[in-house]
Design a protein around this motif. Structure first.
Motif, PDB file in Angstrom:
ATOM      1  N   ASN A   1       1.242  -0.989   0.007  1.00  0.00           N
ATOM      2  CA  ASN A   1      -0.154  -0.205  -0.002  1.00  0.00           C
ATOM      3  C   ASN A   1       0.665   1.020   0.287  1.00  0.00           C
ATOM      4  N   PHE A   2       2.443   1.148   0.132  1.00  0.00           N
ATOM      5  CA  PHE A   2       3.268   2.459  -0.121  1.00  0.00           C
ATOM      6  C   PHE A   2       3.411   2.652  -1.492  1.00  0.00           C
ATOM      7  N   PHE A   3       2.701   2.320  -2.505  1.00  0.00           N
ATOM      8  CA  PHE A   3       2.578   1.876  -3.836  1.00  0.00           C
ATOM      9  C   PHE A   3       1.243   2.702  -4.814  1.00  0.00           C
ATOM     10  N   ARG A   4       1.170   3.703  -5.443  1.00  0.00           N
ATOM     11  CA  ARG A   4      -0.320   3.331  -5.985  1.00  0.00           C
ATOM     12  C   ARG A   4       0.391   3.813  -7.485  1.00  0.00           C
ATOM     13  N   ASP A   5      -0.349   2.737  -8.414  1.00  0.00           N
ATOM     14  CA  ASP A   5       0.644   2.560 -10.012  1.00  0.00           C
ATOM     15  C   ASP A   5       1.964   2.449  -9.843  1.00  0.00           C
ATOM     16  N   GLY A   6       2.587   1.871  -9.154  1.00  0.00           N
ATOM     17  CA  GLY A   6       4.414   1.770  -9.105  1.00  0.00           C
ATOM     18  C   GLY A   6       4.957   2.633  -9.226  1.00  0.00           C
TER      19      GLY A   6
ATOM     20  N   ARG B   1       5.809  -2.935 -14.315  1.00  0.00           N
ATOM     21  CA  ARG B   1       6.001  -1.985 -13.893  1.00  0.00           C
ATOM     22  C   ARG B   1       6.517  -1.536 -14.579  1.00  0.00           C
ATOM     23  N   GLY B   2       7.514  -2.217 -15.070  1.00  0.00           N
ATOM     24  CA  GLY B   2       8.201  -1.752 -16.266  1.00  0.00           C
ATOM     25  C   GLY B   2       9.903  -1.544 -15.579  1.00  0.00           C
ATOM     26  N   THR B   3      11.041  -0.996 -16.481  1.00  0.00           N
ATOM     27  CA  THR B   3      12.272  -0.895 -15.895  1.00  0.00           C
ATOM     28  C   THR B   3      12.715   0.112 -15.166  1.00  0.00           C
ATOM     29  N   PRO B   4      13.676   1.030 -14.246  1.00  0.00           N
ATOM     30  CA  PRO B   4      13.609   1.639 -13.042  1.00  0.00           C
ATOM     31  C   PRO B   4      13.294   2.953 -14.214  1.00  0.00           C
ATOM     32  N   SER B   5      14.033   3.729 -15.273  1.00  0.00           N
ATOM     33  CA  SER B   5      14.239   4.097 -16.227  1.00  0.00           C
ATOM     34  C   SER B   5      12.069   4.924 -17.290  1.00  0.00           C
ATOM     35  N   GLN B   6      11.894   3.513 -16.812  1.00  0.00           N
ATOM     36  CA  GLN B   6      10.229   3.844 -17.484  1.00  0.00           C
ATOM     37  C   GLN B   6       9.062   4.065 -15.932  1.00  0.00           C
ATOM     38  N   LEU B   7      10.045   3.835 -14.723  1.00  0.00           N
ATOM     39  CA  LEU B   7       9.211   3.852 -13.920  1.00  0.00           C
ATOM     40  C   LEU B   7      10.007   5.964 -13.509  1.00  0.00           C
ATOM     41  N   ALA B   8      10.843   5.604 -14.130  1.00  0.00           N
ATOM     42  CA  ALA B   8      10.959   7.671 -13.373  1.00  0.00           C
ATOM     43  C   ALA B   8       9.760   8.148 -14.658  1.00  0.00           C
ATOM     44  N   GLY B   9      10.036   7.983 -15.792  1.00  0.00           N
ATOM     45  CA  GLY B   9       9.275   8.379 -16.735  1.00  0.00           C
ATOM     46  C   GLY B   9       7.843   8.085 -16.175  1.00  0.00           C
ATOM     47  N   ARG B  10       7.439   8.080 -15.879  1.00  0.00           N
ATOM     48  CA  ARG B  10       6.053   7.824 -15.207  1.00  0.00           C
ATOM     49  C   ARG B  10       5.741   8.524 -14.447  1.00  0.00           C
ATOM     50  N   ALA B  11       6.988   8.799 -13.460  1.00  0.00           N
ATOM     51  CA  ALA B  11       6.700   9.832 -12.112  1.00  0.00           C
ATOM     52  C   ALA B  11       6.431  11.103 -12.608  1.00  0.00           C
ATOM     53  N   GLY B  12       7.303  11.347 -13.803  1.00  0.00           N
ATOM     54  CA  GLY B  12       7.313  12.509 -14.707  1.00  0.00           C
ATOM     55  C   GLY B  12       6.001  12.828 -15.336  1.00  0.00           C
ATOM     56  N   GLN B  13       5.682  11.290 -15.834  1.00  0.00           N
ATOM     57  CA  GLN B  13       3.985  12.390 -16.439  1.00  0.00           C
ATOM     58  C   GLN B  13       3.288  12.315 -16.105  1.00  0.00           C
ATOM     59  N   ARG B  14       2.559  11.991 -14.214  1.00  0.00           N
ATOM     60  CA  ARG B  14       2.120  11.614 -13.770  1.00  0.00           C
ATOM     61  C   ARG B  14       1.872  13.196 -12.443  1.00  0.00           C
TER      62      ARG B  14
ATOM     63  N   THR C   1       8.821  14.092  -2.443  1.00  0.00           N
ATOM     64  CA  THR C   1       9.602  13.177  -3.850  1.00  0.00           C
ATOM     65  C   THR C   1       8.898  11.811  -4.113  1.00  0.00           C
ATOM     66  N   LEU C   2       9.680  11.580  -5.613  1.00  0.00           N
ATOM     67  CA  LEU C   2       8.425  10.096  -6.208  1.00  0.00           C
ATOM     68  C   LEU C   2       9.897   8.929  -6.007  1.00  0.00           C
ATOM     69  N   ILE C   3       9.102   7.963  -5.747  1.00  0.00           N
ATOM     70  CA  ILE C   3       9.688   6.124  -5.417  1.00  0.00           C
ATOM     71  C   ILE C   3       8.958   5.324  -6.737  1.00  0.00           C
ATOM     72  N   GLY C   4       9.769   4.721  -6.920  1.00  0.00           N
ATOM     73  CA  GLY C   4       9.148   3.566  -8.833  1.00  0.00           C
ATOM     74  C   GLY C   4       9.998   2.409  -7.126  1.00  0.00           C
ATOM     75  N   GLN C   5       8.570   1.645  -8.044  1.00  0.00           N
ATOM     76  CA  GLN C   5       8.817   0.069  -7.571  1.00  0.00           C
ATOM     77  C   GLN C   5       9.021  -1.010  -8.570  1.00  0.00           C
ATOM     78  N   LEU C   6       9.963  -1.927  -7.926  1.00  0.00           N
ATOM     79  CA  LEU C   6      10.986  -2.346  -8.139  1.00  0.00           C
ATOM     80  C   LEU C   6      10.054  -3.877  -8.149  1.00  0.00           C
ATOM     81  N   GLY C   7      10.575  -4.488  -9.318  1.00  0.00           N
ATOM     82  CA  GLY C   7      10.343  -6.500  -8.637  1.00  0.00           C
ATOM     83  C   GLY C   7       9.111  -6.847  -8.894  1.00  0.00           C
ATOM     84  N   ASP C   8       8.550  -5.935  -9.735  1.00  0.00           N
ATOM     85  CA  ASP C   8       6.939  -6.313 -11.096  1.00  0.00           C
ATOM     86  C   ASP C   8       6.849  -6.377 -11.942  1.00  0.00           C
ATOM     87  N   PRO C   9       6.761  -6.845 -12.710  1.00  0.00           N
ATOM     88  CA  PRO C   9       7.431  -6.577 -13.979  1.00  0.00           C
ATOM     89  C   PRO C   9       6.174  -5.921 -15.394  1.00  0.00           C
TER      90      PRO C   9
END
Length: 200
Positions: A79-84, A114-127, A104-112
């Motif tokens: 529950n610490f994550f919303r949409d990764g 969710r995508g790669t770390p770089s994709q997570l960073a891009g998604r955070a920016g998109q949000r 600050t925004l932090i990405g979630q790893l370990g869930d395929p």
């Protein structure tokens, strides 16, 4: 009692760019020197963190000034994550005289999914981009939008900052370089005096 407010926002440190479920999260929120020491509060995705997950400290900077440190320690939960994405926020306050926050925004790893770390960073920016206000025609005057932000604490402190943004997509407005030049000229023609006021 005299009050001295921090000169900067609270800072967040000690975290990684991304975590897996079950990882150990240990992150600090620190205030600038102040009198009295600021009260710090942690939020995860907008919800205040309970006292069982935090540890509070105070550091003496001088005879009168102290910095507050609030450490958040927990196993990373689903529950610490919303949409990764985990959104950490820390607020710093001194009664009704001072309030600031940092996120600050932090990405979630370990869930395929969710995508790669770089994709997570891009998604955070998109949000952040998705939550911004739609740009409207009346935001511009002569192809330039002027944004101004003021910060105040009663009658003891006041300061402002502004920036100019050009309008693209209208051929009558000129090229991006022309817009930038026009914005710079408006700054030269209409320089704003930034005022800093203190009262005893």
């Amino acid at each position: 009692m005299d009050t001295h407010v921090p000169e900067e926002r609270p800072s967040i440190s000690g975290h990684l760019p991304s975590y897996r479920l079950g990882d150990r999260l240990r992150v600090n929120c620190s205030s600038g020197p102040a009198m009295p020491a600021p009260h710090l509060t942690w939020f995860i995705n907008g919800e205040e963190v309970g006292p069982h997950l935090i540890r509070a400290y105070q550091l003496s900077v001088s005879e009168y000034l102290k910095s507050s440190v609030l450490q958040l320690v927990s196993e990373v939960r689903h529950n610490f994550f919303r949409d990764g994405i985990m959104k950490l926020k820390c607020t710093s306050a001194i009664g009704e005289k001072y309030w600031q926050s940092t996120e600050t925004l932090i990405g979630q790893l370990g869930d395929p999914r969710r995508g790669t770390p770089s994709q997570l960073a891009g998604r955070a920016g998109q949000r952040y981009a998705d939550q911004q206000m739609e740009v409207r025609h009346n935001f511009f005057r002569d192809g330039i939008m002027k944004l101004k932000c003021t910060s105040a604490i009663g009658e003891k402190y006041w300061q402002s900052t502004e920036t100019l943004i050009g309008q693209l997509g209208d051929p009558r407005r000129g090229t991006p370089s022309q817009l930038a030049g026009r914005a710079g000229q408006r700054y030269a023609d209409q320089q704003m005096e930034v005022t800093l006021q203190f009262t005893a």
